[in-house]
Design a protein around this motif. Structure first.
Motif, PDB file in Angstrom:
ATOM      1  N   PHE A  59      16.492   6.767  -2.908  1.00  0.00           N
ATOM      2  CA  PHE A  59      17.377   7.908  -2.745  1.00  0.00           C
ATOM      3  C   PHE A  59      16.801   9.120  -3.480  1.00  0.00           C
ATOM      4  O   PHE A  59      16.695   9.119  -4.705  1.00  0.00           O
ATOM      5  CB  PHE A  59      18.764   7.571  -3.287  1.00  0.00           C
ATOM      6  N   ASP A 142      26.414  13.903  -2.514  1.00  0.00           N
ATOM      7  CA  ASP A 142      25.707  14.225  -1.271  1.00  0.00           C
ATOM      8  C   ASP A 142      25.693  13.035  -0.315  1.00  0.00           C
ATOM      9  O   ASP A 142      25.746  13.211   0.910  1.00  0.00           O
ATOM     10  CB  ASP A 142      24.266  14.655  -1.574  1.00  0.00           C
ATOM     11  N   TYR A 143      25.593  11.824  -0.869  1.00  0.00           N
ATOM     12  CA  TYR A 143      25.589  10.643  -0.001  1.00  0.00           C
ATOM     13  C   TYR A 143      26.983  10.292   0.506  1.00  0.00           C
ATOM     14  O   TYR A 143      27.129   9.660   1.542  1.00  0.00           O
ATOM     15  CB  TYR A 143      24.981   9.445  -0.753  1.00  0.00           C
ATOM     16  N   LYS A 145      29.425  12.688   1.088  1.00  0.00           N
ATOM     17  CA  LYS A 145      30.099  13.797   1.776  1.00  0.00           C
ATOM     18  C   LYS A 145      30.104  13.640   3.294  1.00  0.00           C
ATOM     19  O   LYS A 145      30.997  14.180   3.956  1.00  0.00           O
ATOM     20  CB  LYS A 145      29.450  15.125   1.395  1.00  0.00           C
ATOM     21  N   SER A 146      29.122  12.896   3.865  1.00  0.00           N
ATOM     22  CA  SER A 146      29.143  12.698   5.318  1.00  0.00           C
ATOM     23  C   SER A 146      30.308  11.812   5.733  1.00  0.00           C
ATOM     24  O   SER A 146      30.861  11.966   6.815  1.00  0.00           O
ATOM     25  CB  SER A 146      27.821  12.078   5.786  1.00  0.00           C
ATOM     26  N   ASP A 286      18.005  14.844   1.112  1.00  0.00           N
ATOM     27  CA  ASP A 286      18.748  13.801   0.415  1.00  0.00           C
ATOM     28  C   ASP A 286      19.981  13.392   1.216  1.00  0.00           C
ATOM     29  O   ASP A 286      20.760  14.214   1.673  1.00  0.00           O
ATOM     30  CB  ASP A 286      19.130  14.256  -0.996  1.00  0.00           C
ATOM     31  N   GLY A 287      20.141  12.099   1.411  1.00  0.00           N
ATOM     32  CA  GLY A 287      21.237  11.547   2.195  1.00  0.00           C
ATOM     33  C   GLY A 287      20.829  11.085   3.578  1.00  0.00           C
ATOM     34  O   GLY A 287      21.628  10.455   4.283  1.00  0.00           O
ATOM     35  N   TYR A 288      19.584  11.349   3.999  1.00  0.00           N
ATOM     36  CA  TYR A 288      19.188  11.054   5.379  1.00  0.00           C
ATOM     37  C   TYR A 288      19.029   9.564   5.654  1.00  0.00           C
ATOM     38  O   TYR A 288      19.179   9.119   6.793  1.00  0.00           O
ATOM     39  CB  TYR A 288      17.877  11.784   5.710  1.00  0.00           C
ATOM     40  N   SER A 290      21.060   7.272   5.083  1.00  0.00           N
ATOM     41  CA  SER A 290      22.312   6.747   5.631  1.00  0.00           C
ATOM     42  C   SER A 290      22.406   7.025   7.130  1.00  0.00           C
ATOM     43  O   SER A 290      22.941   6.204   7.892  1.00  0.00           O
ATOM     44  CB  SER A 290      23.508   7.352   4.898  1.00  0.00           C
ATOM     45  N   GLN A 306      25.220   4.172   1.988  1.00  0.00           N
ATOM     46  CA  GLN A 306      25.924   5.192   1.222  1.00  0.00           C
ATOM     47  C   GLN A 306      26.494   4.609  -0.069  1.00  0.00           C
ATOM     48  O   GLN A 306      26.425   5.234  -1.132  1.00  0.00           O
ATOM     49  CB  GLN A 306      27.034   5.815   2.064  1.00  0.00           C
ATOM     50  N   ALA A 309      23.609   4.029  -2.406  1.00  0.00           N
ATOM     51  CA  ALA A 309      23.156   5.291  -3.001  1.00  0.00           C
ATOM     52  C   ALA A 309      24.077   5.703  -4.134  1.00  0.00           C
ATOM     53  O   ALA A 309      23.623   6.150  -5.191  1.00  0.00           O
ATOM     54  CB  ALA A 309      23.114   6.384  -1.929  1.00  0.00           C
TER      55      ALA A 309
END
Length: 487
Positions: A59, A142-143, A145-146, A286-288, A290, A306, A309
């Motif tokens: 991550f 950031d991980y 928030k999606s 960052d976060g991609y 997931s 997620q 992370a």
């Protein structure tokens, strides 16, 4: 045996230690001040503490693909460890076993260059660590928030970051043993979904995607900063050496196994992500991972990544805060900071150090991800230069001093080993933006002024300073070299 004992005592005196207070033999406990009723950290938790000090999983590596494409990203996480991670880990193993106490690299630099520069090392590395720790609440949110859009910005994000900081700080307060075993569980949970993702990706892998590169479109600043941030901080574990069970044997082994774990934890997920999904460099941030997990395995794997992370960032936070706060405790035990920094809680943890480190994280949490990475890298570079100087200087000045683990190179080999990472440090510093350079140099200047101010406060008895009687004297009078002892 009698001659060996005489030699060991003479070496201790040569290093500035008194004859009455020495570092103990390899099979005994370290000479850091002992705290009754607290358990020492064993090798398995220590491996995962190092893992989280350095990495915590893949991550945060996504920007390497965005900056340079798949081929350079993959090569970076194979070549960079050889240039940087291996030398830093080896130096940490040698110096950490030579000085098995909580001051860590502060003690190394102080013993070689004097207490003034030891303090500067402590200030820069502590501030770098606190800046680094400010990243983890940012990455955590950031991980998430999606899946939870409300955490993307505004007051909900700010309150979530504060709450997370408080909970993890409390975990540090409760004890390093709890932190260590929590790191083991979090590490397994964080890496396991990537093993699963690798299995489900097998039918979709296209090896040709790994070879994509366009040197004309490489963002070298982002690329090198991402690699550097993800593969440094091996020396941070040295500030916990006084809390480790038999550090002179345990520390080198833990560093070796952690090095393997870190490289695998980066390279394998990058291999899967870049080989199984068509390349869109703009999405690699960052976060991609997931999003990749959702494409390859479905929503369930995305949620697992997620969650992993989030847990990984929790692990990195508590490991970094442990290192930062015990460093302040070690500096106080050496008389570099006011005595109240040496105060421990009933769980044996550095209470004031934890409070100061947590406060720094909260104050710095407003910075962006890229600014945080660049700023902490800049300060970290300065600190590492002093560590390399201290390592080489002690090899030259005290070649016969007791080193329970010694890198199998002579003085010339030690110097050569430090050249590639030093060149890398110069490149990272040269690529820094003017804003980051100005902030970092300003922070260095604060440290240069702070140490004389603290000495003045000690002289005027405005603050109480004391050096632990259980620690050896690093700056005593030089004695006759061990080489002059009779046969």
């Amino acid at each position: 045996m009698k001659l060996r004992s005489t030699v060991n005592r003479q070496v201790s005196v040569e290093m500035g230690q008194s004859d009455a207070i020495e570092y103990v033999n390899i099979n005994d406990q370290p000479s850091s001040p002992r705290v009754h009723g607290t358990r020492k950290v064993s090798i398995l938790p220590l491996i995962f503490l190092i893992f989280y000090e350095v990495s915590g999983g893949p991550f945060g590596v996504e920007d390497s693909v965005k900056a340079a494409g798949p081929l350079l990203a993959l090569l970076g996480f194979l070549v960079f460890p050889i240039i940087w991670s291996v030398p830093e880990a080896l130096i940490t193993a040698e110096m950490g076993t030579m000085f098995p106490e909580n001051g860590g690299y502060v003690v190394w630099v102080s013993s070689a260059l004097g207490p003034y520069w030891g303090f500067q090392q402590g200030w820069m590395k502590w501030l770098s660590g606190v800046i680094d720790n400010a990243l983890y609440p940012v990455l955590f949110l950031d991980y998430l928030k999606s899946g939870i859009p409300a955490l993307g910005n505004g007051l909900p994000r700010a309150f979530a970051a504060l709450a997370l900081t408080f909970v993890l700080t409390f975990m540090n307060y409760r004890g390093l043993t709890i932190v260590g075993w929590a790191a083991v569980l979090l590490g397994i949970f964080s890496l396991l979904p990537f093993v699963v993702m690798g299995l489900v990706s097998l039918p979709k892998l296209e090896p040709s995607r790994w070879l994509v590169v366009n040197l004309g479109e490489v963002d070298w600043n982002l690329y090198l900063n991402t690699l550097f941030w993800n593969l440094n901080y091996w020396d941070s574990i040295s500030t916990l050496a006084g809390e480790v069970d038999n550090p002179k044997k345990t520390l080198p082994k833990a560093l070796f196994y952690a090095l393997i774990l870190v490289i695998f934890g980066y390279f394998f997920p990058l291999l899967v992500g870049t080989g199984a999904i068509p390349l869109d460099r703009d999405l690699w941030t960052d976060g991609y991972f997931s999003d990749i997990a959702k494409v390859l395995g479905g929503v369930w794997l995305r949620w697992w990544i997620q969650g992993a992370a989030a847990m990984s960032n929790m692990g990195m936070f508590v490991a970094e805060m442990s290192s930062d706060s015990f460093q302040l405790l070690g500096m106080a035990e050496r008389g570099m900071l006011p005595e109240f920094f040496a105060k421990r809680s009933r769980y044996g943890t550095p209470l004031i150090g934890i409070i100061f480190s947590a406060s720094g994280v909260v104050l710095l949490s407003w910075l962006s991800f890229q600014d945080i990475v660049a700023a902490e890298n800049f300060l970290y570079c300065f600190g590492m230069i002093m560590e390399f100087i201290a390592f080489v200087w002690l090899r030259i000045q005290y070649p016969a001093a007791s080193r329970p683990y010694k890198i199998p190179t002579g003085t010339v080999g030690a110097i050569i080993m430090c050249i590639p990472p030093t060149i890398l440090i110069c490149v990272v510093l040269a690529l820094s933006t003017l804003k980051v350079a100005a902030l970092s140099v300003g922070a260095v200047v604060i440290g240069l002024v702070m140490q004389p101010c603290l000495k003045y406060a000690e002289k005027k008895r405005l603050m109480k300073f004391s050096t632990s009687a259980e620690l050896p004297d690093l700056h005593g009078p030089e004695q006759e070299s061990v080489d002059s002892l009779p046969e």
